[in-house]
Design a protein around this motif. Sequence first.
Motif, PDB file in Angstrom:
ATOM      1  N   SER A 173      -2.860  -4.366  -0.158  1.00 33.73           N
ATOM      2  CA  SER A 173      -1.707  -3.468  -0.207  1.00 33.73           C
ATOM      3  C   SER A 173      -0.804  -3.806  -1.382  1.00 33.73           C
ATOM      4  N   GLY A 174      -0.554  -5.095  -1.590  1.00 33.06           N
ATOM      5  CA  GLY A 174       0.310  -5.510  -2.686  1.00 33.06           C
ATOM      6  C   GLY A 174      -0.254  -5.129  -4.036  1.00 33.06           C
ATOM      7  N   ILE A 175      -1.545  -5.355  -4.226  1.00 32.95           N
ATOM      8  CA  ILE A 175      -2.196  -5.011  -5.497  1.00 32.95           C
ATOM      9  C   ILE A 175      -2.171  -3.496  -5.706  1.00 32.95           C
ATOM     10  N   TYR A 176      -2.401  -2.753  -4.618  1.00 30.81           N
ATOM     11  CA  TYR A 176      -2.381  -1.287  -4.695  1.00 30.81           C
ATOM     12  C   TYR A 176      -1.001  -0.770  -5.119  1.00 30.81           C
ATOM     13  N   GLU A 177       0.054  -1.411  -4.612  1.00 31.40           N
ATOM     14  CA  GLU A 177       1.420  -0.953  -4.896  1.00 31.40           C
ATOM     15  C   GLU A 177       1.957  -1.478  -6.223  1.00 31.40           C
ATOM     16  N   LEU A 178       1.233  -2.380  -6.877  1.00 26.14           N
ATOM     17  CA  LEU A 178       1.695  -2.911  -8.165  1.00 26.14           C
ATOM     18  C   LEU A 178       1.969  -1.801  -9.174  1.00 26.14           C
ATOM     19  N   ARG A 179       1.198  -0.748  -9.103  1.00 26.15           N
ATOM     20  CA  ARG A 179       1.346   0.350 -10.068  1.00 26.15           C
ATOM     21  C   ARG A 179       2.681   1.069  -9.934  1.00 26.15           C
ATOM     22  N   GLU A 180       3.339   0.915  -8.755  1.00 25.28           N
ATOM     23  CA  GLU A 180       4.613   1.591  -8.529  1.00 25.28           C
ATOM     24  C   GLU A 180       5.801   0.802  -9.091  1.00 25.28           C
ATOM     25  N   ILE A 181       5.628  -0.503  -9.267  1.00 25.41           N
ATOM     26  CA  ILE A 181       6.732  -1.350  -9.733  1.00 25.41           C
ATOM     27  C   ILE A 181       7.113  -0.976 -11.161  1.00 25.41           C
ATOM     28  N   GLY A 182       8.413  -0.766 -11.383  1.00 24.64           N
ATOM     29  CA  GLY A 182       8.913  -0.405 -12.705  1.00 24.64           C
ATOM     30  C   GLY A 182       8.834   1.068 -13.015  1.00 24.64           C
ATOM     31  N   ASN A 183       8.289   1.855 -12.080  1.00 31.46           N
ATOM     32  CA  ASN A 183       8.187   3.297 -12.289  1.00 31.46           C
ATOM     33  C   ASN A 183       9.181   4.049 -11.417  1.00 31.46           C
ATOM     34  N   GLY A 184       9.807   5.063 -11.969  1.00 28.57           N
ATOM     35  CA  GLY A 184      10.711   5.894 -11.188  1.00 28.57           C
ATOM     36  C   GLY A 184      11.852   5.098 -10.581  1.00 28.57           C
ATOM     37  N   ASP A 185      11.982   5.198  -9.241  1.00 27.21           N
ATOM     38  CA  ASP A 185      13.067   4.517  -8.533  1.00 27.21           C
ATOM     39  C   ASP A 185      12.697   3.102  -8.082  1.00 27.21           C
ATOM     40  N   SER A 186      11.488   2.668  -8.367  1.00 31.34           N
ATOM     41  CA  SER A 186      11.052   1.342  -7.917  1.00 31.34           C
ATOM     42  C   SER A 186      11.731   0.247  -8.733  1.00 31.34           C
ATOM     43  N   PRO A 187      11.890  -0.953  -8.152  1.00 32.21           N
ATOM     44  CA  PRO A 187      12.523  -2.069  -8.876  1.00 32.21           C
ATOM     45  C   PRO A 187      11.732  -2.450 -10.122  1.00 32.21           C
ATOM     46  N   ALA A 188      12.407  -3.095 -11.064  1.00 33.51           N
ATOM     47  CA  ALA A 188      11.758  -3.550 -12.289  1.00 33.51           C
ATOM     48  C   ALA A 188      10.883  -4.754 -12.001  1.00 33.51           C
ATOM     49  N   TRP A 189      10.023  -5.097 -12.968  1.00 39.99           N
ATOM     50  CA  TRP A 189       9.085  -6.194 -12.801  1.00 39.99           C
ATOM     51  C   TRP A 189       9.774  -7.542 -12.644  1.00 39.99           C
ATOM     52  N   GLY A 190      10.802  -7.806 -13.450  1.00 39.79           N
ATOM     53  CA  GLY A 190      11.452  -9.115 -13.416  1.00 39.79           C
ATOM     54  C   GLY A 190      11.977  -9.490 -12.043  1.00 39.79           C
ATOM     55  N   PRO A 191      12.871  -8.677 -11.454  1.00 38.91           N
ATOM     56  CA  PRO A 191      13.380  -8.989 -10.114  1.00 38.91           C
ATOM     57  C   PRO A 191      12.281  -9.050  -9.058  1.00 38.91           C
ATOM     58  N   THR A 192      11.258  -8.198  -9.189  1.00 39.16           N
ATOM     59  CA  THR A 192      10.169  -8.193  -8.207  1.00 39.16           C
ATOM     60  C   THR A 192       9.390  -9.504  -8.265  1.00 39.16           C
ATOM     61  N   ILE A 193       9.127  -9.998  -9.469  1.00 35.40           N
ATOM     62  CA  ILE A 193       8.416 -11.274  -9.617  1.00 35.40           C
ATOM     63  C   ILE A 193       9.260 -12.412  -9.048  1.00 35.40           C
ATOM     64  N   LEU A 194      10.565 -12.401  -9.326  1.00 36.71           N
ATOM     65  CA  LEU A 194      11.449 -13.440  -8.789  1.00 36.71           C
ATOM     66  C   LEU A 194      11.404 -13.440  -7.267  1.00 36.71           C
ATOM     67  N   ALA A 195      11.528 -12.269  -6.660  1.00 38.31           N
ATOM     68  CA  ALA A 195      11.504 -12.168  -5.198  1.00 38.31           C
ATOM     69  C   ALA A 195      10.181 -12.669  -4.635  1.00 38.31           C
ATOM     70  N   THR A 196       9.087 -12.392  -5.329  1.00 42.04           N
ATOM     71  CA  THR A 196       7.756 -12.812  -4.873  1.00 42.04           C
ATOM     72  C   THR A 196       7.612 -14.333  -4.915  1.00 42.04           C
ATOM     73  N   VAL A 197       8.103 -14.958  -5.981  1.00 38.35           N
ATOM     74  CA  VAL A 197       8.034 -16.419  -6.114  1.00 38.35           C
ATOM     75  C   VAL A 197       8.893 -17.096  -5.051  1.00 38.35           C
ATOM     76  N   VAL A 198      10.105 -16.569  -4.838  1.00 39.06           N
ATOM     77  CA  VAL A 198      10.996 -17.125  -3.818  1.00 39.06           C
ATOM     78  C   VAL A 198      10.357 -16.979  -2.437  1.00 39.06           C
ATOM     79  N   ALA A 199       9.764 -15.820  -2.166  1.00 33.19           N
ATOM     80  CA  ALA A 199       9.119 -15.568  -0.878  1.00 33.19           C
ATOM     81  C   ALA A 199       7.978 -16.553  -0.636  1.00 33.19           C
ATOM     82  N   PHE A 200       7.236 -16.877  -1.691  1.00 33.94           N
ATOM     83  CA  PHE A 200       6.144 -17.849  -1.571  1.00 33.94           C
ATOM     84  C   PHE A 200       6.669 -19.215  -1.136  1.00 33.94           C
ATOM     85  N   ALA A 201       7.699 -19.711  -1.814  1.00 29.30           N
ATOM     86  CA  ALA A 201       8.221 -21.052  -1.531  1.00 29.30           C
ATOM     87  C   ALA A 201       8.798 -21.138  -0.121  1.00 29.30           C
ATOM     88  N   VAL A 202       9.599 -20.149   0.247  1.00 28.73           N
ATOM     89  CA  VAL A 202      10.213 -20.149   1.579  1.00 28.73           C
ATOM     90  C   VAL A 202       9.145 -19.934   2.648  1.00 28.73           C
TER      91      VAL A 202
END
Length: 278
Positions: A201-230
């Motif tokens: 699901s995550g890989i499928y939705e990667l194409r939406e990141i940074g497009n239209g109303d979706s969040p930009a890549w930078g904040p999304t990557i930060l959130a993903t790294v933080v989510a991994f550690a926690v």
Amino acid sequence: MGWLEAAILGIVQGLTEFLPISSSAHLRITAALAGWGDPGAAFTAVTQIGTELAVVIYFAGKIGRILRAWFFSLYRSDYRHHPDARLGWLIIVGSIPIVVLGLLLKDQIHSVFRDLRLTALVLIVFGILLWIADRYGRQERDLDHLTVPHGLGFGFAQAMALIPGVSRSGGTITAGRLLGYRRADAAEYAFLLAVPAVMGSGIYELREIGNGDSPAWGPTILATVVAFAVGYAVIAWLMAYIKRHSFTPFVLYRIALGVLLLVLVFTGALDPQAGPNI
């Protein structure tokens, strides 16, 4: 989406992904209460890649044995009935429902399923179901007892988490407890079963990141790294906790949160469609 918002949502994702309280609901509620836009299904799916990487690392030995035995079972008859090979095939079987329903209900996942009234309702209902399953479910089965029908049962329960508020781990653990599996075994299979579904699901939705109303890549990557550690820390804590304790505290929390959310919505303090756009 700003960097601070992304970091906070990453912490929320990591804290709630593996607890039976629904990470997607908490991301949705956090954003609504803070006055932010709905982070969206694409952001949620991509940040879950981080938490699933935590699963892969935490269960690396187990996953390595499953992959090895499953691969050998493709061409070696002596591995056809190996427990790890069976578990590999049953993870595939259990992943079928969420793949099929995820594709069929894609439009609803991004729209009506994100209504806060529905989120509140399923938080309460599935919390009660978890309590019933944990209170009255037998604790006599381990993963060696897993069958194809049981794998599909786990899989359909996981697919219910397409609705924010159900909880992927909570729904799957509930099914496992109803089928008589021990808490730790139900949780372990729930975590392992989530890996291919969430990664896909995550890989499928990667194409939406940074497009239209979706969040930009930078904040999304930060959130993903933080989510991994926690998330890694939460897995370690939860697997130790459920060996000695029931899921009752999580049930009470789900019900309280659901009731509070309904009160906020029906008193007009919170719009059920709060933050429809990023």
